[in-house]
Scaffold this motif. Structure first.
Motif, short mmCIF file in Angstrom:
data_model
loop_
_atom_site.label_atom_id
_atom_site.label_comp_id
_atom_site.label_asym_id
_atom_site.label_seq_id
_atom_site.Cartn_x
_atom_site.Cartn_y
_atom_site.Cartn_z
N UNK A 122 47.50 28.76 -21.97
CA UNK A 122 47.61 28.44 -23.40
C UNK A 122 46.41 27.59 -23.85
N UNK A 123 45.83 26.87 -22.88
CA UNK A 123 44.69 26.01 -23.19
C UNK A 123 43.52 26.82 -23.75
N UNK B 268 51.30 32.43 -26.27
CA UNK B 268 52.14 33.11 -25.28
C UNK B 268 52.81 34.30 -25.98
N UNK C 129 50.75 35.75 -20.46
CA UNK C 129 52.01 35.63 -19.70
C UNK C 129 51.87 34.55 -18.64
N UNK C 130 50.83 33.72 -18.76
CA UNK C 130 50.60 32.68 -17.77
C UNK C 130 49.33 32.95 -16.99
N UNK D 150 48.99 33.48 -13.62
CA UNK D 150 49.08 34.20 -12.35
C UNK D 150 48.84 35.69 -12.57
N UNK D 151 48.31 36.37 -11.54
CA UNK D 151 48.09 37.81 -11.62
C UNK D 151 49.37 38.49 -11.18
N UNK D 152 50.15 38.97 -12.12
CA UNK D 152 51.49 39.48 -11.82
C UNK D 152 51.45 40.96 -11.47
N UNK D 153 52.35 41.39 -10.59
CA UNK D 153 52.54 42.82 -10.39
C UNK D 153 53.13 43.39 -11.67
N UNK E 196 55.76 45.15 -12.37
CA UNK E 196 57.19 44.93 -12.62
C UNK E 196 57.46 43.52 -13.12
N UNK E 197 56.77 42.55 -12.54
CA UNK E 197 56.99 41.16 -12.98
C UNK E 197 56.37 40.91 -14.35
N UNK F 75 58.87 42.23 -16.78
CA UNK F 75 60.05 41.38 -16.89
C UNK F 75 59.75 40.15 -17.74
N UNK F 76 58.61 39.49 -17.45
CA UNK F 76 58.27 38.28 -18.19
C UNK F 76 57.99 38.59 -19.66
N UNK G 255 61.36 39.55 -21.35
CA UNK G 255 62.16 38.34 -21.43
C UNK G 255 61.66 37.40 -22.51
N UNK H 131 48.86 38.78 -4.29
CA UNK H 131 48.91 39.41 -5.62
C UNK H 131 48.61 38.38 -6.71
N UNK I 7 63.12 36.15 -15.03
CA UNK I 7 63.27 35.61 -16.38
C UNK I 7 63.41 34.09 -16.35
N UNK J 74 54.41 24.78 -19.52
CA UNK J 74 53.08 24.94 -20.12
C UNK J 74 53.07 24.40 -21.54
#
Lengths: 259, 259
Positions: free
Chosen positions: A179-180, A185, A227-228, A230-233, A235-236, A239-240, A243, B139, B240, B250
């Motif tokens: 967010x910085x 988001x 979404x933050x 982290x490097x998400x897969x 599926x995640x 979901x994020x 959600x 990942x 979630x 954050x």
């Protein structure tokens, strides 16, 4: 299985359904209920509520589903996804997860970093997606199947086909970043949706979108959200994103206001 | 693989690492980089940054990892999970997802609706969890392994062991329910965490917690929060919940204030 799903055609004019497949086995061997018991069921695309077991033997189960005629129909999720076509093994599992999370429509698209052979998979056949969607709906307690559309040209999809397909939708491109960086988001951006507006979230392939694709998205009115860090897969990330958008839509519905 | 993970002991006194396993194959056959190339790597529990390929042949790859000595160490996630022990097949996949999402500590607990045989699974052996955690970290681009603890008595855990294990944590019990019920969302509740406070989220088994367990949680200071109105599978509930709490942390960090 939190909801037993029935096809509309399985219920006869008297409101009865005769099940002889794996669902009958589930009622008999897992739920272990007999005649007179009630259980949660729903008609695909229709109402969900309690049905009564009125017959059960080795060959199957008979349910009185007349209550489903007037049962409330779950609302279709206002979140749609535009996904770079995932690898077949990941996509198969993703179907059930997306139906469980609640997604209105899934647009699967080609992209620079999508492998050609992904398009040849049997996972793209209607039957496979539908079976997996039903698993997700049974888990979630929902009856509304996501709609699934496949696009072989990314450019044609984003430049031409999206306008009639998703008119007036709020369009978000989910990406990495704190967010910085000044990036909103997904949740914050979705707070800007007006009361009936649909929210379309684009999620990239492993390796991400290429610059040309990012430019096409910007041109088509997509706002980049995070979404933050982290490097998400895939599926995640899905979901994020789903959600976060659902959370924003619930917040807006409760407060009764949008930004 | 977005980050090549190394064990601390694999790096010698000169800062070099010789890889001969599946990681060497990945560097050679997937990344297809040769001598002089740089790639992202990290030391488990330590820094993450760029390393240089200084040797490569059929037998393996030699990396100059000296830059990792001074590379920044990722922060441990402030989110911990208390999970009713999931069925082995689900748990195996969950390990990688939780490491990818970023979780500090995972407390796996018995519960009334957990089957006894789940405790006999090889999935509970240290090696299995560690391999899957590493997949998730590779990942996500992270080096911090989640801590994993197993508890055979729910009551002992919540009544006695939690106090010394998670002193002063903000405790949330994720459950079904609309915001209209007056229940806060996981994100809203996590906005209440003070700057260094850890957030512990409890997520139930398929079928949910029983009343006795809910009472124990209340007694131990857990606040019930909602993840929405759908009945989520454990993996999606975890995603979630962790996503919502990270989003709140954050937000608090950016605004510099807590409620």
């Amino acid at each position: 299985v939190n909801l037993l799903l029935l096809e509309p055609a399985e219920i006869d004019a008297r409101g009865q359904a005769v099940l002889g497949d794996v669902r009958a086995k589930h009622v008999r061997d897992v739920l272990r209920v007999g005649i007179g018991a009630t259980l949660r069921a729903g008609v695909i695309g229709g109402g969900a509520g309690d049905v009564t077991v009125i017959g059960a033997d080795r060959d199957g189960v008979i349910l009185d589903c007349s209550a489903l005629r007037t049962a409330p129909v779950p609302a279709r999720s206002r979140v749609d996804l535009l996904l770079a076509l995932p690898r077949p093994k990941a996509l198969r599992r993703l179907y059930a997860s997306l139906a469980c999370l609640g997604v209105g429509r899934i647009l699967l698209s080609n992209a620079a970093r999508v492998e050609r052979y992904y398009f040849d998979s049997h996972v793209l056949e209607d039957g496979c997606a539908r079976r997996q969607f039903q698993k997700g709906l049974s888990q979630a307690g929902d009856t509304i199947l996501p709609e699934l559309l496949l696009f072989r040209s990314f450019r044609k999809l984003v430049e031409d086909e999206l306008a009639p397909l998703a008119p007036g939708s709020l369009r978000l491109l989910a990406d990495l970043g704190a967010p910085a960086t000044g990036r909103e988001s997904a949740r914050e951006a979705a707070l800007g949706a007006s009361p009936e507006q649909r929210v379309l979230v684009a999620i990239g392939p492993e390796g991400g979108w290429v610059d040309f694709e990012r430019a096409c998205f910007r041109e088509a009115g997509f706002v980049t959200v995070t979404l933050g860090t982290r490097i998400l897969s895939v599926d995640l990330a899905c979901a994020l994103a789903v959600g976060a958008v659902h959370e924003a839509l619930r917040e807006s519905a409760v407060s009764g206001v949008t930004r």
